[in-house]
Design a protein around this motif. Structure first.
Motif, PDB file in Angstrom:
ATOM      1  N   GLY A  44      14.781  59.238 -41.852  1.00  0.00           N
ATOM      2  CA  GLY A  44      13.903  58.237 -41.263  1.00  0.00           C
ATOM      3  C   GLY A  44      12.865  58.802 -40.311  1.00  0.00           C
ATOM      4  N   GLU A  45      11.787  58.032 -40.093  1.00  0.00           N
ATOM      5  CA  GLU A  45      10.765  58.396 -39.118  1.00  0.00           C
ATOM      6  C   GLU A  45      11.257  58.155 -37.689  1.00  0.00           C
ATOM      7  OE1 GLU A  45       7.828  59.901 -39.606  1.00  0.00           O
ATOM      8  OE2 GLU A  45       8.559  60.112 -41.660  1.00  0.00           O
ATOM      9  N   ARG A  46      12.197  57.262 -37.544  1.00  0.00           N
ATOM     10  CA  ARG A  46      12.873  57.032 -36.266  1.00  0.00           C
ATOM     11  C   ARG A  46      14.367  57.235 -36.510  1.00  0.00           C
ATOM     12  NH1 ARG A  46       8.200  56.861 -35.571  1.00  0.00           N
ATOM     13  NH2 ARG A  46       6.906  55.295 -34.515  1.00  0.00           N
ATOM     14  N   VAL A  47      15.020  57.959 -35.601  1.00  0.00           N
ATOM     15  CA  VAL A  47      16.439  58.292 -35.790  1.00  0.00           C
ATOM     16  C   VAL A  47      17.209  57.902 -34.537  1.00  0.00           C
ATOM     17  CG1 VAL A  47      18.128  60.082 -36.294  1.00  0.00           C
ATOM     18  CG2 VAL A  47      15.832  60.223 -37.302  1.00  0.00           C
ATOM     19  N   LEU A  48      18.190  57.026 -34.704  1.00  0.00           N
ATOM     20  CA  LEU A  48      19.054  56.604 -33.608  1.00  0.00           C
ATOM     21  C   LEU A  48      20.390  57.319 -33.726  1.00  0.00           C
ATOM     22  CD1 LEU A  48      19.594  54.609 -31.176  1.00  0.00           C
ATOM     23  CD2 LEU A  48      20.648  53.097 -32.886  1.00  0.00           C
ATOM     24  N   LEU A  49      20.773  58.043 -32.682  1.00  0.00           N
ATOM     25  CA  LEU A  49      22.080  58.709 -32.628  1.00  0.00           C
ATOM     26  C   LEU A  49      22.985  57.884 -31.726  1.00  0.00           C
ATOM     27  CD1 LEU A  49      23.896  61.105 -33.325  1.00  0.00           C
ATOM     28  CD2 LEU A  49      22.909  62.333 -31.376  1.00  0.00           C
ATOM     29  N   ARG A  68      10.743  61.556 -35.576  1.00  0.00           N
ATOM     30  CA  ARG A  68      11.057  62.532 -36.616  1.00  0.00           C
ATOM     31  C   ARG A  68      10.778  63.956 -36.158  1.00  0.00           C
ATOM     32  NH1 ARG A  68      14.333  62.538 -40.467  1.00  0.00           N
ATOM     33  NH2 ARG A  68      14.812  64.599 -39.682  1.00  0.00           N
ATOM     34  N   ARG A  69       9.664  64.162 -35.463  1.00  0.00           N
ATOM     35  CA  ARG A  69       9.305  65.532 -35.072  1.00  0.00           C
ATOM     36  C   ARG A  69      10.306  66.109 -34.084  1.00  0.00           C
ATOM     37  NH1 ARG A  69       3.795  64.364 -31.522  1.00  0.00           N
ATOM     38  NH2 ARG A  69       4.755  63.097 -29.870  1.00  0.00           N
ATOM     39  N   VAL A  70      10.872  65.264 -33.225  1.00  0.00           N
ATOM     40  CA  VAL A  70      11.881  65.728 -32.282  1.00  0.00           C
ATOM     41  C   VAL A  70      13.152  66.136 -33.026  1.00  0.00           C
ATOM     42  CG1 VAL A  70      13.359  65.054 -30.329  1.00  0.00           C
ATOM     43  CG2 VAL A  70      10.951  64.356 -30.380  1.00  0.00           C
ATOM     44  N   VAL A  71      13.539  65.321 -34.009  1.00  0.00           N
ATOM     45  CA  VAL A  71      14.737  65.633 -34.796  1.00  0.00           C
ATOM     46  C   VAL A  71      14.542  66.936 -35.567  1.00  0.00           C
ATOM     47  CG1 VAL A  71      16.241  64.839 -36.668  1.00  0.00           C
ATOM     48  CG2 VAL A  71      15.387  63.214 -34.968  1.00  0.00           C
ATOM     49  N   ASP A  72      13.361  67.139 -36.135  1.00  0.00           N
ATOM     50  CA  ASP A  72      13.109  68.364 -36.891  1.00  0.00           C
ATOM     51  C   ASP A  72      13.185  69.598 -36.000  1.00  0.00           C
ATOM     52  OD1 ASP A  72      12.822  66.938 -39.214  1.00  0.00           O
ATOM     53  OD2 ASP A  72      10.627  66.951 -39.204  1.00  0.00           O
ATOM     54  N   ILE A  73      12.641  69.504 -34.783  1.00  0.00           N
ATOM     55  CA  ILE A  73      12.732  70.628 -33.844  1.00  0.00           C
ATOM     56  C   ILE A  73      14.182  70.864 -33.452  1.00  0.00           C
ATOM     57  CG2 ILE A  73      12.088  71.442 -31.546  1.00  0.00           C
ATOM     58  CD1 ILE A  73       9.479  69.841 -31.844  1.00  0.00           C
ATOM     59  N   LEU A  74      14.910  69.788 -33.206  1.00  0.00           N
ATOM     60  CA  LEU A  74      16.324  69.899 -32.836  1.00  0.00           C
ATOM     61  C   LEU A  74      17.128  70.593 -33.932  1.00  0.00           C
ATOM     62  CD1 LEU A  74      18.670  69.131 -30.913  1.00  0.00           C
ATOM     63  CD2 LEU A  74      18.793  66.928 -32.107  1.00  0.00           C
ATOM     64  N   LEU A  75      16.873  70.238 -35.189  1.00  0.00           N
ATOM     65  CA  LEU A  75      17.609  70.840 -36.304  1.00  0.00           C
ATOM     66  C   LEU A  75      17.209  72.298 -36.526  1.00  0.00           C
ATOM     67  CD1 LEU A  75      17.525  67.887 -38.871  1.00  0.00           C
ATOM     68  CD2 LEU A  75      19.443  68.620 -37.440  1.00  0.00           C
ATOM     69  N   ALA A  76      16.013  72.669 -36.078  1.00  0.00           N
ATOM     70  CA  ALA A  76      15.566  74.055 -36.237  1.00  0.00           C
ATOM     71  C   ALA A  76      16.188  74.979 -35.199  1.00  0.00           C
ATOM     72  CB  ALA A  76      14.044  74.126 -36.144  1.00  0.00           C
ATOM     73  N   MET A  77      16.819  74.426 -34.180  1.00  0.00           N
ATOM     74  CA  MET A  77      17.463  75.241 -33.146  1.00  0.00           C
ATOM     75  C   MET A  77      18.805  75.724 -33.686  1.00  0.00           C
ATOM     76  SD  MET A  77      16.364  72.709 -30.019  1.00  0.00           S
ATOM     77  CE  MET A  77      16.926  73.694 -28.639  1.00  0.00           C
ATOM     78  N   PRO A  78      19.029  77.043 -33.746  1.00  0.00           N
ATOM     79  CA  PRO A  78      20.135  77.588 -34.535  1.00  0.00           C
ATOM     80  C   PRO A  78      21.479  77.714 -33.833  1.00  0.00           C
ATOM     81  CG  PRO A  78      18.774  79.383 -33.734  1.00  0.00           C
ATOM     82  CD  PRO A  78      18.147  78.106 -33.231  1.00  0.00           C
ATOM     83  N   GLU A  79      21.574  77.430 -32.532  1.00  0.00           N
ATOM     84  CA  GLU A  79      22.832  77.728 -31.844  1.00  0.00           C
ATOM     85  C   GLU A  79      23.989  76.874 -32.361  1.00  0.00           C
ATOM     86  OE1 GLU A  79      20.338  75.748 -28.436  1.00  0.00           O
ATOM     87  OE2 GLU A  79      19.927  76.870 -30.267  1.00  0.00           O
TER      88      GLU A  79
END
Length: 357
Positions: free
Chosen positions: A90-95, A166-177
């Protein structure tokens, strides 16, 4: 490629069979209020030992918006959340957690704030119902200690309950730790992040999945992920210890020059014990950081998905799914259900007007 939904709701679940249907009913109603049918509800079974996956499978078969994700084993809340975010399109993601302590209806208040330009809207607790005094006191101490130690500003009294672009989620998923502290990682990303104060409810059913041991491990992950201050504390403790040791040596030498013997076995043992304790504390702090470096260097998969389920379809994802880029993950999800290679014996068409509950 199937059209991406406007809203994704991600909920990690561990032994939540008692309240899962009610959560899905309320979350689905809130989602339909803001997105119509253009939403998906992603339920991640984090190695549950009860009937959680059976309920998720039942809901996924009845309601086309429900996507069930079953992990191969219990990975813990943070990695289960990451697995769910990886499957979100989604373009908006609720956790949000599935225990209904965080009301899904707050989505109706979060969405207008995001429409006004916020990148993240996070829930900030003003009151916590159903918590013991120890849980409240320890949580308060943790958040205040973290705010002083962390290298980034992490809001107090917040959990992972948040709506993200969406852009925040994509950056978050790109963080490898691997040792993840999602609320801190989102704060590190930056952008415009807005708090939504709310009163946290008691659990709808079941028991807490964060006993004391997990709370301590979670606190260590948070502090070591976002602060090197403990290492500096170890350095200062070492310097102070060295200063006290030199002072004791000078004191002993002066007494020897005065032909006075230094007596007191207890005082000597107290000094030795003190310095030994400080040394062990310093070694332990260094060990915490070193252990995390070892885990990161192994490059093991962050999480392992056994199967995903939508409607009557059950499919498997590539083994390296957790290591893919955000775009490749969405393509793999679309391909899993479009290829027709299903692990279920029969592919059935999901109902288009199913209701959650």
């Amino acid at each position: 490629m199937t059209q991406a939904p406007f809203l994704s709701i991600v909920a990690p679940c561990h032994n939540e069979e008692e309240g899962l249907r009610e959560f899905c009913r309320r979350a689905g109603a809130a989602a339909q209020s803001v997105a119509g049918d253009a939403f998906e509800l992603i339920l991640v079974d984090d190695g549950s030992s009860d009937g959680t996956w059976e309920i998720i499978s039942e809901l996924a078969e009845k309601v086309p918006q429900v996507l069930g994700v079953r992990l191969l084993r219990n990975h813990g809340h943070q990695l289960a959340s990451t697995a769910g975010l990886s499957a979100a399109r989604g373009e908006r993601v609720l956790l949000i957690d599935a225990d209904l302590q965080d009301p899904p209806e707050l989505l109706l208040m979060m969405m207008p704030i995001m429409e006004r330009g916020a990148d993240v809207v996070y829930g900030q607790r003003t009151r916590r119902e159903g918590e013991t005094w120890f849980k409240l006191a320890s949580a308060s101490l943790f958040y205040r200690a973290l705010s002083r130690l962390a290298s980034v500003t992490i809001p107090r009294d917040t959990g992972d309950f948040r709506l993200m672009r969406r852009r925040v989620v994509d950056i978050l998923l790109a963080m490898p730790e691997r040792d993840r502290f999602i609320r801190g990682m989102v704060s590190w990303i930056g952008g415009r992040q807005v708090a939504l104060p709310y009163e946290r409810d008691a659990r709808f059913a079941g028991t807490t999945k964060y006993p004391l041991r997990k709370m301590i491990n979670f606190a260590l992950d948070a502090i070591t992920s976002f602060s090197t201050t403990p290492l500096r504390i170890a350095t200062w403790l070492g310097m102070i210890s060295a200063g006290v040791a030199v002072a004791l040596l000078v004191y002993t030498f002066v007494r020897w020059l005065q032909d006075e013997t230094v007596t007191g076995w207890s005082s000597i043992m107290a000094a030795v014990s003190t310095f030994s304790a400080i040394q062990l504390i310093c070694i332990g702090i260094i060990g915490e950081y070193l252990g995390r470096l070892v885990q990161e260097s192994k490059k093991r998969p962050m999480f392992m998905i056994e199967t995903i389920r939508r409607g009557g379809e059950q499919a498997e994802l590539p083994t390296a799914f957790s290591e893919m880029s955000a775009g490749d993950k969405r393509a793999a999800l679309d391909a899993a259900f479009e290829s027709g290679e299903l692990s279920a014996p029969q592919k059935s068409k999901p109902q288009q007007n199913g209701r959650i509950g």
